[in-house]
Design an enzyme around this catalytic site. Structure first.
Site, PDB file in Angstrom:
ATOM      1  N   ASP A  28       0.804  -1.219   0.000  1.00  0.00           N
ATOM      2  CA  ASP A  28       0.000   0.000   0.000  1.00  0.00           C
ATOM      3  C   ASP A  28       0.840   1.274   0.000  1.00  0.00           C
ATOM      4  OD1 ASP A  28      -2.188  -1.781   0.328  1.00  0.00           O
ATOM      5  OD2 ASP A  28      -1.967  -1.695   2.509  1.00  0.00           O
ATOM      6  N   GLU A  63     -11.546   1.307  -3.633  1.00  0.00           N
ATOM      7  CA  GLU A  63     -10.810   1.727  -2.432  1.00  0.00           C
ATOM      8  C   GLU A  63      -9.546   2.462  -2.857  1.00  0.00           C
ATOM      9  OE1 GLU A  63     -10.104  -1.973  -0.399  1.00  0.00           O
ATOM     10  OE2 GLU A  63      -9.144  -2.878  -2.123  1.00  0.00           O
TER      11      GLU A  63
END
Length: 492
Positions: A16, A185
């Site tokens: 991420d 997302e």
């Protein structure tokens, strides 16, 4: 499209990624989940060679991970720079939720958290202070509408950077590139060529992971998907799969790059940070292929100090280790698997094939005392090669896989990792390695986190004044012949 970069630029447990540039300097942060310190921060001048600066959350007062379940804790962060200050937002799952920390220097110290209102995960910040912007700042995040169906939406509120809080009405920006889209997302906003670009991940973080884009004339929308979504389609086969969760950055000479996560299949390394070149076609970002030519960097650590790459499981309230003359771990009652803070120090496995070894000086002084080498996905999935009163014991959780007597005195412990195959071995300090057992450790297959390698000690539920002394810790890599990927063990 441009050619692939040499990747991963940050191997091992580096999921991420979020990136920003200040002048000639690039700064990047990644998720850390249940591991402490939280949110590692990296610096680079060329986007390829990165140096660890530290972690944004390195004090117990900043981060309470007590009782944190595996793959919970700190989800995806975003780092941005505005008016001389770095702002880093993240979400503490199963805790108070979204927060922001700030620092004048990304090496720290970072502030205590300022907690922010709102549901969800994967927060981001957008400072709309370019020539076409209005100078306001915005906070975006994803939230779940239907977990079973994977339905989510992206929402936004205004962020007041001087007060570190949200204000004003909420705007719903996006719910996916198509009807039935799953797991929209990782939102990031940018102003490019006078309009606002919303970049999100979609499809979940496995092989359907992708990147989609939408544009709007105004930051609050409405957003319309760019033609040809997804702009980075799912990669289900090849040397790097599961690519997505991208964050864009512009170089000083005007070129664009993306930091994103990807997975090298066939091992327990999990999600790593890769780099892609980005060009533009009718306002649509075009990503270059992601390949991998990752260099091998052997490690020898004699623990003169404890480097920033070592982590503990959850938040330690006080150090349970000392360095300077090797590493000494206190034997404490906590056990790996107790949802507590065991005497465990680990660092990410960075390559699918590696050889790990250490030298242990330790004599159990009571039943249950044990110490040794750890291969850890989380406190439910791990392998431990431990010195005990009975000798050397190889454990998978409570299960004993192998046991062998060894004489008193120092012992070397090692494991050869080849994908999911783990061969554990031992040796006298001046003797030859002897294999103990080979484990096909497919139970170490990661989803959010990755396998880490390290050192462990416990007194198994009882108080103890004993300690385990590790004089060094090594990670080396098998030699490769031209055109081959198989191995020739250099040390074990």
């Amino acid at each position: 499209m441009s050619t692939a970069f040499g990747d991963p630029v940050l191997p091992g447990f580096r999921p991420d990624p979020s990136i920003c540039r200040v002048g000639a300097d690039y700064y990047l942060v990644t998720s850390s989940f249940e591991w402490f310190p939280g949110l590692p921060v990296f610096h680079s001048r060329d986007l390829v060679n990165w140096r660890r600066l530290g972690s944004a959350l390195d004090r117990p007062s900043q981060l309470d991970l007590d009782g944190c379940e595996p793959s919970r804790g700190l989800f995806a962060p975003t780092i941005r720079h505005h008016d001389g200050l770095f702002h880093l937002v993240c979400t503490l799952m199963d805790g108070p939720g979204h927060f922001v920390v700030t620092a004048a220097d990304p090496a720290g110290p970072w502030s205590e958290p300022y907690w922010l209102e709102g549901e969800g995960f994967d927060p981001s910040l957008f400072f709309d202070d370019g020539p076409d912007g209005d100078g306001r700042a915005w906070f975006t995040a994803a939230r779940v509408l239907d977990e079973v169906a994977g339905r989510t939406e992206i929402w936004m509120r205004e962020y007041l950077p001087g007060e570190r809080r949200l204000t004003g009405p909420e705007y719903v920006l996006w719910s996916g590139s198509r009807a039935g889209a799953r797991w929209s997302e990782a939102p990031h906003l940018y102003r490019i060529d006078g309009s606002c670009l919303l970049l999100t991940a979609e499809g979940g973080t496995d092989v359907d992971h992708s990147v989609v884009a939408a544009r709007a004339a105004h930051v609050t929308g409405p957003y319309r998907g760019t033609p040809g979504n997804p702009v980075l389609p799912p990669v289900r086969k090849g040397p790097v799969t599961c690519t997505g969760h991208a964050d864009l950055v512009q170089t000083p000479d005007g070129e664009w790059r993306a930091a994103l996560l990807g997975v090298r299949p066939g091992s327990a390394i999990g999600r790593e940070t890769f780099l892609s070149g980005v060009t533009w076609s009718d306002g649509r970002p075009v990503f270059s292929p992601v390949g991998h030519t990752s260099p091998l960097h052997p490690l020898h650590d004699d623990f003169a100090t404890l480097s920033a790459d070592w982590s503990t499981l959850r938040t330690p309230r006080a150090p349970f280790w000392t360095t300077g003359d090797g590493l000494r771990l206190q034997l404490r009652p906590e056990r790996l698997g107790d949802r507590a803070v065991p005497s465990l120090l680990v660092r990410p496995q960075e390559q699918p094939d590696c050889d790990v070894s250490t030298e242990l000086h330790f004599a159990p002084s009571a039943p249950g005392e044990q110490a040794g080498l750890a291969v850890v996905l989380d406190d439910d999935a791990h392998l431990l090669l431990l010195r005990t009163e009975e000798g050397l014991v190889l454990r998978h959780g409570p299960e004993v896989l192998a046991c062998v007597p060894v004489p008193p005195g120092p012992v070397r412990l090692g494991v050869r990792v080849r994908g999911f195959q783990h061969t554990f071995a031992h040796a006298a300090p001046d003797g030859a390695w002897q294999d103990l057992a080979t484990v096909e450790a497919t139970f170490l297959r990661p989803l959010f986190t990755s396998v880490q390698l390290g050192l462990y000690a416990t007194s198994d539920g009882h108080p103890s004044a004993n300690h385990a002394h590790f004089t060094w810790f090594d990670i080396s890599y098998p030699r490769r012949t031209s055109g081959a990927t198989d191995i020739d063990d250099p040390e074990m």
